[in-house]
Write a protein that holds these residues in place. Structure first.
Motif, short mmCIF file in Angstrom:
data_model
loop_
_atom_site.label_atom_id
_atom_site.label_comp_id
_atom_site.label_asym_id
_atom_site.label_seq_id
_atom_site.Cartn_x
_atom_site.Cartn_y
_atom_site.Cartn_z
N VAL A 247 -5.31 -9.33 -6.19
CA VAL A 247 -4.06 -8.76 -6.70
C VAL A 247 -2.89 -9.70 -6.45
O VAL A 247 -2.08 -9.97 -7.35
CB VAL A 247 -3.81 -7.38 -6.05
N ILE B 9 -7.22 -7.24 -2.42
CA ILE B 9 -5.82 -7.54 -2.10
C ILE B 9 -5.51 -9.00 -2.42
O ILE B 9 -4.46 -9.32 -3.02
CB ILE B 9 -5.53 -7.24 -0.62
N LEU C 284 -7.09 -0.22 -5.55
CA LEU C 284 -6.95 -1.67 -5.71
C LEU C 284 -7.68 -2.17 -6.94
O LEU C 284 -7.22 -3.09 -7.63
CB LEU C 284 -7.46 -2.38 -4.45
#
Length: 461
Positions: free
Chosen positions: A290, A287, A73
């Motif tokens: 992103v 997350i 990630l």
């Protein structure tokens, strides 16, 4: 004694060959086996391939299991920051606000802010690199100064010295000394100041010397960073939003949301909430970062799928290098020669702060891990350190801060996983960068540790 020679020989070869550009993934298991083979000369057993398949690979696998989501990630996040033009936008804003000549400060402090906010130093390398590359390219600063600047901001004072830092190196001593993350604040601030200003003086001198000789950013054909026209760059607020969200989300999830959840079901997985909350918080935060980066910049990036694929691919080498180093360190710490070395370090000096600093730093150097070396040192010697400190009138808080700062010295020798990851991410080599990295992350931190040992010995906390 022969076992000690085997460890020293193995470690020396690992450091030298890593510096020469050999693959750690190849070297680490071979040299772990070499060190283990010396047990034969002392009448011990050499278990051959079992050391590789059962000890080395088990440690490597456990590290990948624990940290691959963060590496993946983090790499995706850094790639999105680059491909969206956000890195360029942030670099442009920083250069305009800070003024010409402040690019080094901008990168070091940017790394410091996000790592002090709880973001992993590995993620900092992925996230700040494209910003730093854009900033250095605009200013004509040699790229070889960039990895040391990132290392100074992420691998030193925010990792070990500043009171309250959430990094694991500041958390490990708490369970052994009954302290908290703000232990010995005066000593911590002094150590942090020495690292920051000492490192900045060194890097500024090196940068000015290189630029005066006519060296610029350089041609880096392997560098796959996006260069956008300025009018196509996202506004600064949109560019910086994903980074702010990662830091804020990490804090909120770790301190509030996950803290209040019922996690009794984790017993069936053989773990507890306290052991996973840090990783969970960072995974969720990345997350979020992103997704926000994609949503805010979807039309600027071309193929989002290709960007994601490049980010994933970029994470593989980084985590395998680091995991291989962890496997090596875990094999070494099981050897009889390692115990001999550890006992020598403990008993050479009467001052518990000196013994603690030497054992933490040397063990971190052998294992290639600050947290690994610190954990081994305190697990083995913490009761002795506490007893001797009590006799000398030294506070457990001082023990905490010295241990934390000391483990951040020799940990970043050339074979260190974070160093190798940083060089892989930036596309640079040990030969190009390690002199400056070593000065900022080994020599100056060791000087800061010596200073706070002297001050802590006379009662300053």
């Amino acid at each position: 004694m022969i076992g000690v020679i085997g460890i020293i020989l193995s470690l020396g070869l690992l450091i030298y060959l890593a510096y020469r550009g050999w693959s750690i993934i190849l070297l680490a298991p071979i040299l772990a086996l070499l060190a283990s083979a010396f047990a034969i000369f002392e009448g011990g057993d050499f278990h051959g391939l079992a050391i590789y398949t059962e000890a080395f690979m088990t440690s490597l696998g456990n590290y990948v299991k624990a940290y691959f989501p963060i590496f993946m990630l983090g790499a995706i996040f850094g790639k999105l920051m680059d491909a969206s033009g956000s890195a360029d936008a942030i670099a442009t804003f920083i250069s305009e606000k800070a003024g010409k000549g402040k690019e080094l400060w901008a990168i070091v402090l940017a790394c410091a802010v996000i790592t002090y906010g709880g973001v992993s130093l590995f993620v900092a390398a992925f996230a700040i690199y494209p910003i730093g590359a854009a900033l250095f390219r605009q200013a004509g600063i040699p790229k070889r100064i960039l990895p040391p600047a990132i290392a100074l901001g992420a691998f030193t004072f925010t990792m070990t010295a500043i009171p309250g830092t959430p990094q694991i190196q500041n958390a490990i001593p708490m369970q052994y000394f009954g302290t908290d993350g703000f232990a010995a604040p005066i000593l911590g601030i002094i150590a942090a100041a020495i690292m920051l200003f000492g490192g900045m003086l060194w890097l500024t001198w090196r940068k000015n010397k290189a630029m005066a000789a006519g060296e610029g950013y350089g041609e880096h054909k392997e560098e796959k960073l996006t260069i956008m026209d300025r009018e196509k760059l996202p506004p600064f607020g949109i560019a910086i939003a994903p980074i702010i969200l990662v830091i804020a989300s990490n804090y909120i999830f770790s301190k509030f949301i996950f803290q209040d959840m019922d996690a009794s079901y984790l017993e069936q997985y053989g773990t507890t909430l306290s052991k996973v909350i840090g990783d969970w918080s960072l995974i969720v935060s990345l997350i979020i970062g992103v997704l926000v980066a994609i949503i805010c910049n979807y039309k600027r990036m071309g193929s989002v799928v290709e960007v994601l694929k490049e980010g994933v691919a970029g994470s593989f080498l980084a985590i395998m290098n680091t995991a291989s180093e962890v496997g090596y360190g875990n094999v070494i710490k099981t050897l009889a020669g390692f115990t001999i070395l550890a006992n020598v370090m403990l008993n050479t000096f009467e001052n518990p702060l000196i013994g603690e600093a030497i054992s933490s730093s040397v063990l971190a150097g052998i294992t290639g891990s600050a947290s690994g070396g610190l954990s081994i040192a305190l697990e083995t010697f913490a009761p002795t350190f506490l007893e001797r400190a009590g006799e000398a009138g030294i506070s457990p808080e001082v023990l905490h801060r010295v241990a934390s700062v000391a483990c951040g010295g020799m940990d970043t020798l050339p074979h260190n996983g974070a160093v190798i990851t940083l060089l892989a991410v930036t596309g640079m080599s040990h030969k190009q960068c390690y002199l400056n990295i070593g000065m900022c992350t080994v020599i100056i931190p060791l000087i800061s540790c010596a200073v706070i040992i002297a001050l802590g010995s006379i009662g300053i906390v």
